[in-house]
Write a protein that holds these residues in place. Structure first.
Motif, mmCIF file in Angstrom:
data_model
loop_
_atom_site.group_PDB
_atom_site.id
_atom_site.type_symbol
_atom_site.label_atom_id
_atom_site.label_comp_id
_atom_site.label_asym_id
_atom_site.label_seq_id
_atom_site.Cartn_x
_atom_site.Cartn_y
_atom_site.Cartn_z
ATOM 1 N N GLU A 1 0.834 -1.208 0.000
ATOM 2 C CA GLU A 1 0.000 0.000 0.000
ATOM 3 C C GLU A 1 0.861 1.248 0.000
ATOM 4 O O GLU A 1 0.531 2.254 -0.625
ATOM 5 C CB GLU A 1 -0.922 -0.007 1.218
ATOM 6 N N GLY A 2 1.992 1.187 0.697
ATOM 7 C CA GLY A 2 2.853 2.354 0.803
ATOM 8 C C GLY A 2 3.820 2.517 -0.354
ATOM 9 O O GLY A 2 4.111 3.627 -0.781
ATOM 10 N N ASP B 1 15.245 -3.900 3.569
ATOM 11 C CA ASP B 1 15.491 -4.619 2.322
ATOM 12 C C ASP B 1 14.298 -5.481 1.937
ATOM 13 O O ASP B 1 13.943 -5.581 0.756
ATOM 14 C CB ASP B 1 16.742 -5.482 2.449
ATOM 15 N N LEU B 2 13.667 -6.107 2.933
ATOM 16 C CA LEU B 2 12.485 -6.923 2.641
ATOM 17 C C LEU B 2 11.355 -6.060 2.087
ATOM 18 O O LEU B 2 10.682 -6.438 1.116
ATOM 19 C CB LEU B 2 12.022 -7.651 3.904
ATOM 20 N N SER B 3 11.134 -4.902 2.688
ATOM 21 C CA SER B 3 10.022 -4.061 2.249
ATOM 22 C C SER B 3 10.294 -3.432 0.886
ATOM 23 O O SER B 3 9.371 -3.306 0.073
ATOM 24 C CB SER B 3 9.732 -2.974 3.295
ATOM 25 N N ILE B 4 11.549 -3.059 0.607
ATOM 26 C CA ILE B 4 11.874 -2.540 -0.731
ATOM 27 C C ILE B 4 11.672 -3.639 -1.771
ATOM 28 O O ILE B 4 11.118 -3.405 -2.856
ATOM 29 C CB ILE B 4 13.320 -2.009 -0.774
ATOM 30 N N GLY B 5 12.102 -4.858 -1.454
ATOM 31 C CA GLY B 5 11.884 -5.978 -2.368
ATOM 32 C C GLY B 5 10.407 -6.261 -2.578
ATOM 33 O O GLY B 5 9.959 -6.505 -3.710
ATOM 34 N N ALA C 1 7.962 -4.106 -2.225
ATOM 35 C CA ALA C 1 7.389 -3.001 -2.996
ATOM 36 C C ALA C 1 7.649 -3.185 -4.488
ATOM 37 O O ALA C 1 6.785 -2.892 -5.328
ATOM 38 C CB ALA C 1 7.977 -1.673 -2.513
ATOM 39 N N THR C 2 8.825 -3.689 -4.821
ATOM 40 C CA THR C 2 9.146 -3.949 -6.227
ATOM 41 C C THR C 2 8.270 -5.063 -6.785
ATOM 42 O O THR C 2 7.728 -4.957 -7.891
ATOM 43 C CB THR C 2 10.632 -4.317 -6.372
ATOM 44 N N GLY D 1 1.288 -0.973 -4.839
ATOM 45 C CA GLY D 1 2.568 -0.287 -4.785
ATOM 46 C C GLY D 1 2.536 1.211 -4.897
ATOM 47 O O GLY D 1 2.942 1.906 -3.985
ATOM 48 N N VAL D 2 2.046 1.770 -6.010
ATOM 49 C CA VAL D 2 2.108 3.217 -6.171
ATOM 50 C C VAL D 2 0.809 3.742 -6.775
ATOM 51 O O VAL D 2 0.131 3.034 -7.518
ATOM 52 C CB VAL D 2 3.287 3.645 -7.079
ATOM 53 N N THR D 3 0.508 4.985 -6.468
ATOM 54 C CA THR D 3 -0.687 5.621 -7.006
ATOM 55 C C THR D 3 -0.630 5.693 -8.527
ATOM 56 O O THR D 3 -1.654 5.562 -9.208
ATOM 57 C CB THR D 3 -0.840 7.031 -6.421
ATOM 58 N N ALA D 4 0.588 5.901 -9.076
ATOM 59 C CA ALA D 4 0.729 6.008 -10.530
ATOM 60 C C ALA D 4 0.249 4.750 -11.242
ATOM 61 O O ALA D 4 -0.301 4.825 -12.341
ATOM 62 C CB ALA D 4 2.179 6.299 -10.896
#
Length: 471
Positions: free
Chosen positions: A156-157, A179-183, A185-186, A391-394
């Motif tokens: 969501e973030g 690192d887990l959250s960046i992964g 998010a990807t 992931g993202v609003t876009a």
């Protein structure tokens, strides 16, 4: 580190953004997935940096060789690792600058159903994440209960929120969460586009859409990320004369003012805690709150004040959007480029479980809950929330543009109004920033109960109030 070295790292950043854009223009599969150049550039930085190329070359050279960092020097990685946490403040401070903030009644009338749906999806990510952490990730893999917040933080973030929470993760001794959250998010962003396009094709074939009845696809230029000649408009408006101040400088200063207001609010909260309940209990809860959600509050305050005193409408939303987009591109490239593959590899099974659960919940929401909550144009409106929840609003805006290219449905308007209430709380707002400290301080069960109540509240309002309005 010298100023020259810091400047050199920014040049590296520009190079990878340019390479990412070149790949988007030339490589078909990146066009079909609508991958942002920042995502592509970030992955290339990861591959050509110390994590991949550096390790490969390290098998053939001495450990002290500069080649062990691949094509990216160590000082570049050192600077890059700090940029996501800075840029997220710019992104969130810009969210409401230059916008008209309507009354609650108007938001409820135009976007209440969409808010109920998004509210259910956001809190549901906490419910499922904490249950997974308590029942599986903790007992089996030894991960802390805070892991239960990663679905909402990362999905969501998105990358920005994940990066903004890095300091909070470190405060609680859970450095791996970054690192887990960046992964995650990807994974969320990529799967959001892939599943989103699949869902759109399914909806069109099953007559679930009200606007588009066949998927003709975007033009070749659109897929390559190039604006069609006939659609090229000014990226921003010159609201002040350059002999007085450069318009970009003025708007950047306003973004900075919003961040400063947020910082002062945070310092006040820390001080207030220290002289009230903190003095009696030894609590330092407020020190764990990251700056970016309060920078968003600062942006709202600056916008409200400016709307009262600005008689000439010099605050231009498109200019603010350009600043926000620039910061987000920097954030994504540097966040992905500095991610630790060791951490993801060490926790690969929990990583996959969290990702699978997050994707499954979002698919369940758009296929099962949305048609029962949103009374009209349910798919056009729900697909936007699906993209955002991944992931993202876009991504949500992109998917809505596919199913409503001419803005014939209320999807875009409803989505925009819904964000005015949703963003300050979930998807990087105050709830997101407080989730990890609350779980750490009071345990996962209390936050699980709160999340379940909030999720159930959104679901019941959606099903029993808005759902019954379905024509």
């Amino acid at each position: 580190m010298s100023p020259e070295q810091i400047g050199f790292t920014l040049l590296y950043l520009g190079v990878f953004l340019l390479i990412g854009k070149w790949v988007r223009v030339k490589v078909k599969w990146t066009q079909n997935l609508f991958l942002p150049s920042s995502i592509i550039g970030g992955f290339l930085a990861l591959i050509f940096g110390p994590q991949v190329l550096g390790r490969f070359l390290g098998m053939f050279v001495d450990g002290d060789s500069f080649l062990t960092n691949g094509l990216i020097p160590e000082q570049v990685i050192d600077v890059w690792s700090n940029l996501p946490g800075l840029m997220i403040n710019v992104v969130f401070a810009s969210l409401f600058l230059g916008t008209t903030i309507p009354g609650f009644k108007k938001i409820w009338r135009l976007a209440g159903a969409q808010l109920s749906f998004g509210w259910t999806m956001g809190w549901g990510q906490y419910v499922l994440g904490i249950l997974l952490a308590v029942l599986v990730l903790g007992p089996v893999f030894g991960l802390p209960p805070m892991t239960g917040a990663l679905i909402e933080i990362a999905f969501e973030g998105g990358h920005g929120t994940a990066a903004g929470m890095s300091g909070t993760f470190e405060e609680f001794g859970f450095d791996e969460a970054y690192d887990l959250s960046i992964g995650l998010a990807t994974v969320g962003l990529l799967s959001g586009v892939v599943f989103g396009i699949i869902l759109i094709n399914w909806a069109v074939r099953r007559n679930k859409t009200n606007v588009v009845k066949n998927v003709e696809g975007f033009s070749d230029l659109r897929k390559r990320g190039i604006m069609e000649f006939q659609n090229r408009d000014p990226a921003a408006n010159m609201t002040v004369r350059t002999e007085s101040i450069e318009p970009l400088s003025l708007h950047f200063a306003l973004v900075g003012l919003a961040i400063l207001v947020g910082y002062l609010i945070l310092q006040f909260l820390i001080w207030f805690e220290s002289v009230t309940w903190g003095a009696a209990t030894g609590s330092e809860f407020m020190t764990y709150i990251p700056l970016f959600p309060l920078a968003m509050i600062g942006g709202i305050i600056v916008q409200i004040v400016f709307s009262k005193v600005d008689q000439n409408n010099i605050l231009d939303r498109p200019m603010i959007t350009r600043i926000q987009g620039f910061a987000l591109d920097i954030l994504v490239v540097t966040a992905i480029g500095t991610i630790s593959l060791d951490v993801i590899g060490e926790h690969i099974i929990p990583f996959l479980l969290i990702a699978a659960l997050g994707i499954s919940w979002n698919l369940f929401g758009v296929l099962v809950l949305a048609p029962r909550i949103i009374p009209s144009y349910w798919f056009e409106r729900a697909i936007g929330d699906f993209g955002q929840s991944m992931g993202v609003t876009a991504t949500g805006l992109l998917l809505m543009r596919v199913v409503d290219p001419e803005n014939d449905s209320p999807a875009f308007e409803s989505f925009g109004y819904k964000q005015l209430i949703f963003e300050p709380l979930l998807g990087g707002g105050l709830v997101t920033s407080l989730s990890v400290p609350l779980i750490f301080e009071f345990g996962p069960i209390l936050f699980l109960i709160i999340s379940a109540i909030m999720c159930l509240l959104g679901l019941l309002v959606g099903l029993l109030y808005f759902g019954r309005k379905k024509s």
